[in-house]
Write a protein that holds these residues in place. Structure first.
Motif, mmCIF file in Angstrom:
data_model
loop_
_atom_site.group_PDB
_atom_site.id
_atom_site.type_symbol
_atom_site.label_atom_id
_atom_site.label_comp_id
_atom_site.label_asym_id
_atom_site.label_seq_id
_atom_site.Cartn_x
_atom_site.Cartn_y
_atom_site.Cartn_z
ATOM 1 N N LEU A 180 0.831 -1.205 0.000
ATOM 2 C CA LEU A 180 0.000 0.000 0.000
ATOM 3 C C LEU A 180 0.861 1.249 0.000
ATOM 4 C CD1 LEU A 180 -2.679 -1.185 2.570
ATOM 5 C CD2 LEU A 180 -3.101 -0.687 0.145
ATOM 6 N N ASN A 181 1.983 1.210 0.713
ATOM 7 C CA ASN A 181 2.892 2.355 0.730
ATOM 8 C C ASN A 181 3.490 2.585 -0.660
ATOM 9 O OD1 ASN A 181 4.257 4.385 2.481
ATOM 10 N ND2 ASN A 181 6.113 3.325 1.803
ATOM 11 N N ASP A 182 3.833 1.496 -1.354
ATOM 12 C CA ASP A 182 4.351 1.625 -2.726
ATOM 13 C C ASP A 182 3.282 2.226 -3.645
ATOM 14 O OD1 ASP A 182 6.751 0.539 -1.953
ATOM 15 O OD2 ASP A 182 6.300 -1.488 -2.675
ATOM 16 N N LEU A 183 2.037 1.803 -3.475
ATOM 17 C CA LEU A 183 0.946 2.348 -4.287
ATOM 18 C C LEU A 183 0.767 3.842 -4.019
ATOM 19 C CD1 LEU A 183 -1.476 2.118 -6.183
ATOM 20 C CD2 LEU A 183 -2.832 1.297 -4.237
ATOM 21 N N ALA A 184 0.806 4.225 -2.749
ATOM 22 C CA ALA A 184 0.659 5.646 -2.407
ATOM 23 C C ALA A 184 1.789 6.471 -3.018
ATOM 24 C CB ALA A 184 0.633 5.809 -0.886
ATOM 25 N N ASN A 185 3.018 5.955 -2.933
ATOM 26 C CA ASN A 185 4.151 6.661 -3.532
ATOM 27 C C ASN A 185 3.966 6.808 -5.044
ATOM 28 O OD1 ASN A 185 5.497 6.968 -1.092
ATOM 29 N ND2 ASN A 185 6.636 5.058 -1.308
ATOM 30 N N GLU A 186 3.462 5.770 -5.671
ATOM 31 C CA GLU A 186 3.217 5.812 -7.117
ATOM 32 C C GLU A 186 2.187 6.879 -7.468
ATOM 33 O OE1 GLU A 186 1.128 2.851 -10.358
ATOM 34 O OE2 GLU A 186 2.316 1.950 -8.745
#
Length: 337
Positions: free
Chosen positions: A266-272
């Motif tokens: 989820l953190n990777d998605l938010a960063n994206e």
């Protein structure tokens, strides 16, 4: 002397009707579970309440045992209500609850008539109010007949000590029965309060959200950031001095470790998407059709303002929602926390 921002209702804070009632709630409400007790800086307490109201947050969520120590959050908020918000009482929704352990002896918790009505009287004294807007049964009582608990909520309304009643953390079968009993008494359930976040989709998975929408009952959710797991700070493990690192806290290391893979995805998605994880998590919660309002906490004015920036984001697109569903699908076996 506090002077409220004259532009507090300029449209920055959306308001949603609570089910089929006449009451509207801000899409973000201020929770006083943490950071408002006697152990906290009272200048911060006052500043957060003032800033919340200036930003259009008209609902302050409390319970008898909030603190620490228990009762102190109501005392501190009550002092601010009297000193800063007396002229604004009719603009505010003040809610409180009873059911968790509050005082010693056999009547200090659960859902008896004795506990609920005694607790409400104590809360009104601490809050310096003649009534609260919403009074909740904070948790179901496995031993007291549900008829007694519901009867006490009805009495609170008929005595003029509460305008509306709500239920918190009731499982589906008991929730449905309690709603029906309140309807039969002519005191409908206004609102239901469960934990709900991307990592805890229990009310959705167990059909509670669907039932609430069918019956025209509002839903106000707590822990939309999963007790801090969705703030991004745990993406690399458990940092020192975090909530999960403190042995006395509600969030335990094993809870974080069990969710760590989802947190990182989820953190990777938010960063994206170019946003912090907590903004993604808050935007996701308030976008859910069944959610009337989400309760957030705040340690400071700056943290409150940062959380409210999530409202300036556009609703999440269908592709993003599908990716979130794949990372953290609803789990019907997960119980309320």
């Amino acid at each position: 002397m506090y002077s409220a921002d004259p532009h507090r209702y300029d449209g920055r804070m959306p308001y949603r009707r609570c089910g089929v009632s006449g009451l509207k709630l801000p899409v973000i409400s201020l929770g006083c579970w943490h950071n408002f007790g006697h152990v906290d800086d009272q200048n911060h307490v006052r500043a957060i309440l003032r800033r919340a109201f200036d930003r259009g947050i008209t609902h302050f969520d409390l319970a008898n045992n909030y603190g620490p120590p228990p009762g102190s959050a109501e005392e501190n908020v009550g002092r601010c209500l009297a000193e800063d918000f007396a002229w604004h009482r009719d603009e505010l929704i003040i809610s409180t609850k009873a059911g968790h352990l509050m005082w010693d002896g056999p009547y200090g918790e659960w859902g008896s008539r004795k506990h609920l009505l005694s607790s409400l009287d104590q809360s009104l004294r601490r809050l310096r109010l003649s009534y609260v807007d919403i009074f909740y049964s904070h948790r179901p009582d496995p031993s007291t007949p549900l008829e007694e608990t519901i009867g006490a909520l009805v009495t609170a309304v008929r005595q003029g000590k509460a305008l509306y009643v709500g239920l918190s953390k009731y499982p589906p079968k008991k929730l449905k029965k309690a709603i029906r009993m309140l309807e039969d008494e002519g005191v409908p359930c206004l609102i239901y309060q469960p934990p709900y976040s991307i990592l805890n989709r229990w009310p959705e998975a167990r059909g509670i959200h669907e039932m609430l929408m069918e019956k025209g009952i509002g839903s106000i959710v707590f822990s939309p950031l999963a007790q801090g797991m969705l703030t991004g700070k745990y993406a690399d493990g458990i940092p020192e001095n975090s909530r999960a690192a403190r042995p006395e806290g509600f969030l335990q290391p094993e809870q974080v470790e069990a969710q760590l893979d989802k947190i990182r995805q989820l953190n990777d998605l938010a960063n994206e998407l170019g946003m912090p994880l907590h903004h993604l998590a808050l935007r996701w919660v308030v976008d859910q059709p069944a959610v009337t309002s989400a309760i957030i906490g705040a340690r400071s004015v700056e943290q409150l303002d940062d959380s409210l920036r999530a409202l300036s984001l556009a609703p999440l697109g269908k592709d993003v929602l599908k990716r979130i569903d794949k990372i953290a699908p609803p789990d019907p076996d997960k119980e309320a926390e």
